[in-house]
Scaffold this active site. Structure first.
Site, PDB file in Angstrom:
ATOM      1  N   GLY A 108     -13.343  -4.284  -1.506  1.00  0.00           N
ATOM      2  CA  GLY A 108     -12.610  -3.777  -2.658  1.00  0.00           C
ATOM      3  C   GLY A 108     -11.173  -4.243  -2.702  1.00  0.00           C
TER       4      GLY A 108
ATOM      5  N   THR B 194     -14.000   3.774   0.731  1.00  0.00           N
ATOM      6  CA  THR B 194     -13.467   2.537   0.139  1.00  0.00           C
ATOM      7  C   THR B 194     -12.670   2.862  -1.120  1.00  0.00           C
ATOM      8  OG1 THR B 194     -15.241   1.151   1.016  1.00  0.00           O
ATOM      9  CG2 THR B 194     -14.080   0.324  -0.909  1.00  0.00           C
TER      10      THR B 194
ATOM     11  N   GLU C 299      -8.642   2.425  -1.892  1.00  0.00           N
ATOM     12  CA  GLU C 299      -8.147   1.618  -3.001  1.00  0.00           C
ATOM     13  C   GLU C 299      -7.415   2.468  -4.043  1.00  0.00           C
ATOM     14  OE1 GLU C 299      -8.025  -1.368  -2.538  1.00  0.00           O
ATOM     15  OE2 GLU C 299      -9.598  -1.718  -1.060  1.00  0.00           O
TER      16      GLU C 299
ATOM     17  N   ASP D 245       5.559   0.883   6.207  1.00  0.00           N
ATOM     18  CA  ASP D 245       4.781   1.224   5.022  1.00  0.00           C
ATOM     19  C   ASP D 245       5.579   2.114   4.082  1.00  0.00           C
ATOM     20  OD1 ASP D 245       4.779   3.607   6.400  1.00  0.00           O
ATOM     21  OD2 ASP D 245       2.640   4.001   6.122  1.00  0.00           O
TER      22      ASP D 245
ATOM     23  N   VAL E  93       6.762   5.012   4.481  1.00  0.00           N
ATOM     24  CA  VAL E  93       6.443   6.439   4.590  1.00  0.00           C
ATOM     25  C   VAL E  93       6.874   6.886   5.975  1.00  0.00           C
ATOM     26  CG1 VAL E  93       4.632   8.175   4.605  1.00  0.00           C
ATOM     27  CG2 VAL E  93       4.526   6.290   2.964  1.00  0.00           C
TER      28      VAL E  93
ATOM     29  N   THR F 252       4.161   8.479   8.827  1.00  0.00           N
ATOM     30  CA  THR F 252       3.032   7.721   9.354  1.00  0.00           C
ATOM     31  C   THR F 252       3.560   6.838  10.479  1.00  0.00           C
ATOM     32  OG1 THR F 252       3.391   5.979   7.695  1.00  0.00           O
ATOM     33  CG2 THR F 252       1.772   7.675   7.185  1.00  0.00           C
TER      34      THR F 252
END
Length: 797
Positions: free
Chosen positions: A197, A248, A252, A271, A273, A276
């Site tokens: 994806g 998935t 996405e 990232d 953030v 995290t």
């Protein structure tokens, strides 16, 4: 890329750039984002996006510190485009409604951290995103869907590449991305390596330095059909372990709402953030102990939906990711509009709030038509538009089309009405900006004047040859980038001003090529169209002090997007070709690219430090033009050539030698004995260029092709025939004789030699002739300095 690796599923992940061998990426969102930003410069850079998100996230944190911790639950309507190949509903790629519903349930469990579901966690930074999804009950026209949130599409193909999806599938099937979250389920082609994806990041149009308009034709998510849904919620045998729990689409959708991969797409990268932990790279499987932790950092968060761990491992979005998602929804006009459209609760409670958008409003071609899209909320049933400078000047259509025939900047006003009443009039001043460029044009990357220059590459390094042509560095091609800011739809041909061309081979050619601007850093890739041009034509043009003008064989769309146009060359002894450019330093932008010997493209200014633009000009239009193709352009005298016209409904043909006069029809079959230029004129449609020409050249080493010639005494029998004929030579020549068989393209199928000592000699054709298919062939007989060509027709027995 998000890859399903069946053969190599047990390979360990290795960090990007850390080693030369690594597992395939599991998500192509970052790659596709780079491609999109190259195709659509108006999207701005990813840094612009991050800076805007950072400011919005900080304001949200301030609200949280003030005690305002509960957010409004936002709802997003989804339309699943189930792309199949004619299978019955519920089989193969035509997945069932129950499987789609199971996927929707997974999304809501994951984004709401639903207690008692696989989406729940006890992590102290685990967050309820307070975003929910519904299967849209309505279609684009406000009518109830038989299968809520589902539209089934027979794509008439077994599988799809990403280029086919983005260039064909999405633009022709997408529902209004201002009102719907579009999700396509497809079978990816094997060439995609097991792709699962990819998504498109939200746009941040309206920010400083970024125009308000942005591409909508590719907005949404594409996932493999055998990852849509959860095997824990029903019997769906097509789902593939370990990607059979619907994560998935969760992953996405995170991208679609602005999240980056948790490892920041680099070794221990950011990232954006805070809560995290950094990771060396993507996780694989369900690692325990965790293997991707950065030195001195916390353990990798393999449970995060934005990692590459298997579906059963994932159950966390963090508070920081929540803030980022909510900020993206506020900043991105389309994300915000999808939420405000309120399609998940289709009830009328108040008057509409009028809103609208239009593509290419920042640069509208003079005389072109603009399509407006209504974005009004609360389900209006009537619309009242006024268009300053437009034709028509007003409309009651929901999504009207308006033509602008006067350059300038013009306002647009909309009032929308539902059963409760009319909205306030919504006006945007200077919304439509009409340029003086017409519907048909020839683009150039030069200023009003430049100095035509043929620059030697030795000015910049130790190689010999030309900066924009053959050189000892082995450069294979050159292109000019065109931003196409005004949104031309078609490239019908080009003019290329060659400075030098020579070859020892009359069959030598150059390819004129159009590429999309979707390669690395906006470079040329992939090829859209290609036209082969003889050196002979180029040399004739140079001798007559004119650029080489070519018309492509078929209608060549560029979909209003940036593109490249240029040429590719090969290397053979005695070949030289080069194109004129501006002097170094005359170009205002870096638009010229070179294809190195290793096949990699690079800006010329980066590769050599030369700031130039090449004299390569595309012929473009908002409407198509007449195109012409020839089955061959270099022939033996009398050889058949088939010419085909495209782009119009009526065609009239003429030849400059008078051999064709006002022949009608899309196809013309000719047998020229000498060089002839054929012209076709098209009509019946709105066209930019209604004429196109092609010149057929005659091979210079041919003595004759007539079936009988008493002067050289060469004949074939039987001809036509079902078997290879004999070659009979009756003349005074004494010495070695060579005979070979050519197909109509000039390719030699076989050859043999013999010695002629007597007035008469009979030779059988090369054995390869026995396997030749029915059709026209040419037997070439060489006797010293004399070469004779005979046509042979092979027929079926």
């Amino acid at each position: 890329m998000k890859w399903l690796t069946l053969v190599a599923a047990l390979l360990l992940a290795t960090p990007l750039l850390a080693q030369s061998v690594r597992q395939p990426e599991q998500c192509s969102t970052m790659e596709r984002d780079s491609i999109l930003r190259a195709r659509f410069p108006e999207r701005g850079t990813l840094d612009d996006f991050e800076n805007a998100l950072l400011r919005k996230v900080e304001s949200m944190r301030a609200e949280q510190r003030a005690g305002r911790t509960m957010a409004e639950v936002l709802t997003i309507p989804i339309i699943f485009h189930i792309v199949h190949n004619g299978e019955a509903v519920g089989t193969g790629t035509n997945i069932s409604q129950a499987q789609v519903q199971s996927q929707l349930d997974v999304l809501n469990e994951d984004f709401r951290k639903l207690a008692g579901s696989p989406g729940f966690n006890n992590n102290p930074v685990g967050a309820d995103i307070e975003v929910e999804f519904c299967l849209s009950p309505l279609d684009e026209n406000g009518r109830n869907l038989t299968e809520p949130g589902i539209v089934r599409l027979n794509g008439n193909r077994a599988d799809w590449t990403q280029d086919q999806i983005d260039n064909q599938l999405k633009p022709t099937t997408i529902w209004n991305p201002n009102l719907f979250y579009n999700v396509w389920t497809v079978k990816f082609a094997a060439s995609e390596g097991g792709l699962l994806g990819y998504a498109q990041f939200p746009d941040q149009t309206g920010l400083q330095g970024i125009p308000a308009n942005s591409p909508a034709s590719t907005d949404g998510v594409v996932i493999a059909y055998n990852t849509c849904g959860s095997s824990k919620k029903g019997n769906f045998p097509i789902l593939v372990d370990p990607y059979d729990m619907g994560r998935t689409l969760t992953h996405e959708t995170g991208h679609w709402l602005g999240l980056r991969h948790i490892w920041g797409d680099g070794r221990c990268a950011d990232d954006f953030v805070a809560d995290t932990p950094p990771q060396i790279g993507p996780s694989s499987g369900c690692p325990n102990p965790v293997t991707q932790s950065c030195p001195g950092g916390s353990p990798a968060m393999v449970q995060n939906y934005m990692d590459y761990s298997n579906d059963p491992c994932k159950n966390i979005f963090t508070v920081g990711q929540k803030n980022r998602i909510r900020a993206a929804i506020e900043l991105s006009p389309r994300r915000k509009s999808v939420v405000q459209g309120n399609l998940c609760s289709p009830t009328v409670n108040d008057v509409p709030v009028a809103n609208f958008t239009a593509a290419n409003k920042g640069c509208v071609l003079l005389g072109s038509t603009v399509e407006f899209t209504d974005l009004s909320t609360n389900f209006p049933t009537e619309w009242s538009w006024t268009f300053e400078g437009g034709d028509p000047g007003s409309s009651t259509d929901r999504n009207p089309k308006v033509t602008y025939n006067t350059p300038g900047s013009f306002k647009v006003t909309l009032t929308a009405t539902n059963s409760v009443g009319p909205s306030e009039p919504f006006t945007i001043e200077s919304y439509i900006n009409v340029s003086e460029e017409g519907l048909c044009n020839e683009l150039s990357n030069f200023e009003d004047s430049f100095t035509p220059s043929l620059i030697k590459i030795s000015n910049y390094n130790t190689n010999t040859g030309y900066l924009t042509g053959h050189n000892s560095a082995g450069s294979l091609g050159y292109s000019e980038f065109y931003e196409n800011a005004c949104g031309y739809q078609y490239v019908s041909g080009a003019t290329v001003n060659f400075a030098k061309a020579k070859s020892l081979n009359e069959e030598a050619t150059v390819d004129i090529v159009v590429w999309s601007a979707r390669g690395v850093q906006g470079g040329p890739n992939p090829v859209i169209e290609r036209k082969t041009v003889l050196y002979k034509q180029i040399m004739d043009d140079i001798a007559n002090s004119r650029p080489t003008t070519i018309t492509f064989d078929r209608v060549t769309p560029v979909f209003s997007r940036p593109f490249h146009i240029g040429f590719e060359i090969t290397y053979a002894s005695g070949d030289t070709v080069a194109v004129y450019s501006s002097k170094d330093g005359e170009a205002t932008n870096a638009t010229s690219w070179v294809k190195h010997a290793n096949g990699q493209w690079q800006l010329i200014t980066t590769a050599y430090g030369a700031n130039i633009a090449m004299d390569i000009s595309p012929i473009v239009g908002a409407n198509p033009s007449v195109q012409v193709s020839a089955s061959k352009v270099l022939v033996y005298p009398g050889e058949q050539v088939v010419l085909n016209g495209q782009g119009a409904s009526i065609f009239v043909w003429n030849a400059d030698d008078g051999s064709v006069n006002n022949h009608t029809g899309p196809q013309l079959i000719v047998n020229p004995q000498e060089e002839v230029t054929y012209t076709t004129t098209g009509s019946g449609l709105d066209l930019c260029n209604n004429t196109a020409t092609t010149t057929i050249y005659i091979r210079q080493d041919v003595v004759a092709v007539e079936e009988t010639d008493p002067d050289n005494g060469v004949s074939l029998y039987p001809n036509p025939g079902t078997k290879p004929p004999h070659v009979q030579i009756n003349n005074d020549y004494v010495g070695e004789v060579s005979v070979w068989l050519n197909d109509v393209t000039g390719h030699a199928l076989g050859t043999l030699t013999a010695t002629k000592d007597f007035p008469s000699l009979a030779i059988d054709l090369p054995s390869e002739a026995s396997a030749a298919r029915s059709g026209v062939y040419y037997v070439v007989v060489e006797m010293g300095k004399t070469r004779v060509v005979r046509k042979w027709i092979k027929i079926d027995p």
